[in-house]
Structure formats: structure tokens, C-alpha cells
Design a protein around this motif. Structure first.
Motif, PDB file in Angstrom:
ATOM      1  N   UNK A 171       0.777  -1.275   0.103  1.00 16.07           N
ATOM      2  CA  UNK A 171       0.120   0.293   0.046  1.00 16.07           C
ATOM      3  C   UNK A 171       0.878   1.341   0.031  1.00 16.07           C
ATOM      4  N   UNK A 172       1.918   1.192   0.522  1.00 13.41           N
ATOM      5  CA  UNK A 172       2.884   2.564   0.883  1.00 13.41           C
ATOM      6  C   UNK A 172       4.140   2.725  -0.181  1.00 13.41           C
ATOM      7  N   UNK A 173       4.459   1.503  -1.039  1.00 13.81           N
ATOM      8  CA  UNK A 173       5.659   1.521  -1.767  1.00 13.81           C
ATOM      9  C   UNK A 173       5.581   2.508  -2.830  1.00 13.81           C
ATOM     10  N   UNK A 174       4.458   2.766  -3.492  1.00 15.55           N
ATOM     11  CA  UNK A 174       4.314   3.791  -4.269  1.00 15.55           C
ATOM     12  C   UNK A 174       4.680   5.497  -3.877  1.00 15.55           C
ATOM     13  N   UNK A 175       3.968   5.564  -2.682  1.00 12.62           N
ATOM     14  CA  UNK A 175       4.421   6.938  -2.037  1.00 12.62           C
ATOM     15  C   UNK A 175       5.471   6.995  -1.559  1.00 12.62           C
ATOM     16  N   UNK A 176       6.178   5.898  -1.106  1.00 12.30           N
ATOM     17  CA  UNK A 176       7.417   6.013  -0.594  1.00 12.30           C
ATOM     18  C   UNK A 176       8.380   6.274  -1.621  1.00 12.30           C
ATOM     19  N   UNK A 177       8.095   5.458  -2.659  1.00  8.88           N
ATOM     20  CA  UNK A 177       9.209   5.379  -3.789  1.00  8.88           C
ATOM     21  C   UNK A 177       9.202   7.028  -4.524  1.00  8.88           C
ATOM     22  N   UNK A 178       7.999   7.268  -4.822  1.00 14.36           N
ATOM     23  CA  UNK A 178       7.932   8.841  -5.311  1.00 14.36           C
ATOM     24  C   UNK A 178       8.453   9.728  -4.537  1.00 14.36           C
ATOM     25  N   UNK A 179       8.235   9.765  -3.131  1.00 16.99           N
ATOM     26  CA  UNK A 179       8.803  10.650  -2.162  1.00 16.99           C
ATOM     27  C   UNK A 179      10.562  10.590  -2.485  1.00 16.99           C
ATOM     28  N   UNK A 180      10.914   9.439  -2.607  1.00 19.95           N
ATOM     29  CA  UNK A 180      12.361   9.326  -2.538  1.00 19.95           C
ATOM     30  C   UNK A 180      12.851   9.856  -3.920  1.00 19.95           C
ATOM     31  N   UNK A 181      12.243   9.581  -5.042  1.00 21.79           N
ATOM     32  CA  UNK A 181      12.631  10.212  -6.292  1.00 21.79           C
ATOM     33  C   UNK A 181      12.362  11.703  -6.354  1.00 21.79           C
ATOM     34  N   UNK A 182      11.419  12.123  -5.992  1.00 19.69           N
ATOM     35  CA  UNK A 182      11.047  13.550  -5.940  1.00 19.69           C
ATOM     36  C   UNK A 182      11.972  14.475  -5.087  1.00 19.69           C
ATOM     37  N   UNK A 183      12.591  13.700  -3.921  1.00 24.29           N
ATOM     38  CA  UNK A 183      13.538  14.511  -3.343  1.00 24.29           C
ATOM     39  C   UNK A 183      14.938  14.311  -4.155  1.00 24.29           C
ATOM     40  N   UNK A 184      15.093  13.213  -4.807  1.00 26.21           N
ATOM     41  CA  UNK A 184      16.275  13.239  -5.620  1.00 26.21           C
ATOM     42  C   UNK A 184      16.259  14.166  -7.044  1.00 26.21           C
ATOM     43  N   UNK A 185      15.054  14.367  -7.262  1.00 26.69           N
ATOM     44  CA  UNK A 185      15.028  15.085  -8.533  1.00 26.69           C
ATOM     45  C   UNK A 185      14.686  16.582  -8.462  1.00 26.69           C
ATOM     46  N   UNK A 186      14.129  16.781  -7.160  1.00 27.61           N
ATOM     47  CA  UNK A 186      13.874  18.177  -7.154  1.00 27.61           C
ATOM     48  C   UNK A 186      14.946  19.204  -7.612  1.00 27.61           C
ATOM     49  N   UNK A 187      14.600  20.166  -8.293  1.00 24.37           N
ATOM     50  CA  UNK A 187      15.588  21.062  -8.838  1.00 24.37           C
ATOM     51  C   UNK A 187      16.830  20.381  -9.385  1.00 24.37           C
ATOM     52  N   UNK A 188      16.741  19.464  -9.740  1.00 20.87           N
ATOM     53  CA  UNK A 188      17.797  18.603 -10.291  1.00 20.87           C
ATOM     54  C   UNK A 188      18.750  19.464 -11.532  1.00 20.87           C
ATOM     55  N   UNK A 189      17.904  20.190 -12.342  1.00 25.15           N
ATOM     56  CA  UNK A 189      18.831  21.004 -13.414  1.00 25.15           C
ATOM     57  C   UNK A 189      19.404  22.015 -12.785  1.00 25.15           C
ATOM     58  N   UNK A 190      18.881  22.858 -11.678  1.00 21.11           N
ATOM     59  CA  UNK A 190      19.399  23.859 -11.002  1.00 21.11           C
ATOM     60  C   UNK A 190      20.699  23.372 -10.142  1.00 21.11           C
ATOM     61  N   UNK A 191      20.587  22.190  -9.771  1.00 18.97           N
ATOM     62  CA  UNK A 191      21.593  21.779  -8.737  1.00 18.97           C
ATOM     63  C   UNK A 191      22.898  21.420  -9.576  1.00 18.97           C
ATOM     64  N   UNK A 192      22.547  20.941 -11.002  1.00 20.41           N
ATOM     65  CA  UNK A 192      23.671  20.410 -11.772  1.00 20.41           C
ATOM     66  C   UNK A 192      24.538  21.729 -12.125  1.00 20.41           C
ATOM     67  N   UNK A 193      23.686  22.900 -12.358  1.00 26.66           N
ATOM     68  CA  UNK A 193      24.216  23.857 -12.705  1.00 26.66           C
ATOM     69  C   UNK A 193      25.146  24.619 -11.634  1.00 26.66           C
ATOM     70  N   UNK A 194      24.982  24.312 -10.539  1.00 25.76           N
ATOM     71  CA  UNK A 194      25.890  24.682  -9.360  1.00 25.76           C
ATOM     72  C   UNK A 194      27.220  23.806  -9.209  1.00 25.76           C
ATOM     73  N   UNK A 195      27.243  22.847  -9.944  1.00 23.10           N
ATOM     74  CA  UNK A 195      28.424  21.989  -9.880  1.00 23.10           C
ATOM     75  C   UNK A 195      29.614  22.521 -10.458  1.00 23.10           C
TER      76      UNK A 195
END
Length: 195
Positions: A171-195
Motif C-alpha cells: 500500500x505504501x510502496x508507491x508513495x514512499x518511492x515517489x517521495x524518494x525520487x522527488x527528493x532526488x529530482x527536485x531542482x535537478x537541473x538547477x543543482x547541476x548548474x551549481x556543480x
């Protein structure tokens, strides 16, 4: 009629193998137990499968063949909405996982020492290829080792995913997984620019 019976026996063998591999792992599973679970003789099982590893491949390949098609990176650059594309793929992955949970754990926990034992590494490399192509979309010039960076991120995604799959209820796997992926992807492009 005979062909139908052969296909039915084959399905019973595969179902029994999935149960056996899931409960005992590949190493501790036996052809004798698999045959017993399929309600056939060991000799009859060998008419369908050459050995235990051949049976393992038959169990794993349909699911992981579909997963390989999902991970294929060819379309990641064709759509400007890369997040939508990725989330669509991830949703399909989770549906595949939920429908084949025991097979996923056979691969995660029980294929070491077989020809299928490197499947997690293969998927990590495919995901790293996707990430590398995504990074190239943003034209990041200062990233020295794009492949190494991409592979490190892929390892984080794969290992984090395995942890979530292992520790989450259905029941929780999708919510937990998408929370994890959202954390990793949040502002991905902007974080790449700061490298």
C-alpha cells in the motif's frame, strides 16, 4: 490437446520455481522441491528445463526484459518534459514490481553466482546511461567525469529503491518511492548548474 498440457506443466514448473526461489533463495532451492511443487517428476522437469539456472533465467527474463525496455534511454531527450517522462516510466516500473514482487526479490537476493547474478549491475549501468543523457541535455561543461557522476547517482537510485521495496508495504510502496525520487529530482537541473 498435448501442446496445451505441455504449456500447463511448464507454467506449473515456473510457478513452483518462483515460490521455491522466493522462499529459499537460488542456492538453497532444489530441482527436486520445484518438481514436487509442480506435481511432476524430476525427470519430467528436465524435459522442460536443462538445469536450475536455465529455470532461473526463464523465471527472470520476461520481467526483467520488460524492465530493460522501460529503462532504455532512447526517448529521454525527445521530450522537453523530462520529469513527466521519468515519472511515467517509474509508475510503470512500480506496477511491474507489484505484479511480480517475488521475482524482483529472487533477483535482488538470490542470483549471485549465476549467469543472472550481474543483473542489478546491468540495470545500474542502463540507468547511469539515462542519467548521463539527461545531464547532457543541460550542457553542463564543468562536470569532469560525467559517467562516474551518473553511475554514482544510478547506484544511489537502485540501492535506495531496493531499500524502499524491501521496507514498504504494498500500500505504501508507491508513495514512499515517489517521495524518494522527488527528493532526488527536485531542482535537478538547477543543482547541476551549481556543480
Amino acid at each position: 490437446m498435448a501442446q496445451f498440457l505441455k504449456e500447463e506443466i511448464r507454467k506449473r514448473i515456473i510457478k513452483s520455481a518462483i515460490k521455491e526461489f522466493s522462499e529459499k533463495g537460488y542456492d538453497r532451492s532444489s530441482i527436486k522441491s520445484i518438481a514436487k511443487g509442480a506435481d511432476i517428476s524430476v525427470g519430467n522437469l528436465y524435459r522442460y528445463f536443462e538445469n536450475k539456472e536455465d529455470l532461473l533465467r526463464e523465471v527472470i527474463e520476461p520481467v526483467f526484459g520488460e524492465l530493460a525496455q522501460m529503462i532504455n534511454a532512447e526517448n529521454i531527450l525527445s521530450d522537453m518534459d523530462y520529469k513527466g517522462y521519468i515519472y511515467n516510466k517509474l509508475n510503470r516500473f512500480l506496477d511491474l514490481y507489484i505484479a511480480n514482487k517475488s521475482i524482483f526479490f529472487v533477483v535482488i537476493d538470490g542470483c549471485k553466482g549465476t549467469k543472472m547474478g550481474n543483473i542489478i549491475d546491468s540495470f545500474t549501468d542502463m540507468l547511469a546511461d539515462n542519467i548521463q543523457k539527461l545531464i547532457s541535455k543541460f550542457n553542463i561543461g564543468d562536470l569532469i567525469n560525467v559517467w562516474g557522476f551518473s553511475r554514482a547517482l544510478a547506484v544511489a537510485v537502485i540501492q535506495g529503491t531496493i531499500s524502499i521495496l524491501r521496507d514498504s508495504s504494498d500500500e505504501d510502496v508507491k508513495a514512499n518511492f515517489f517521495q524518494y525520487i522527488s527528493f532526488l529530482m527536485n531542482d535537478f537541473d538547477q543543482r547541476l548548474e551549481k556543480i
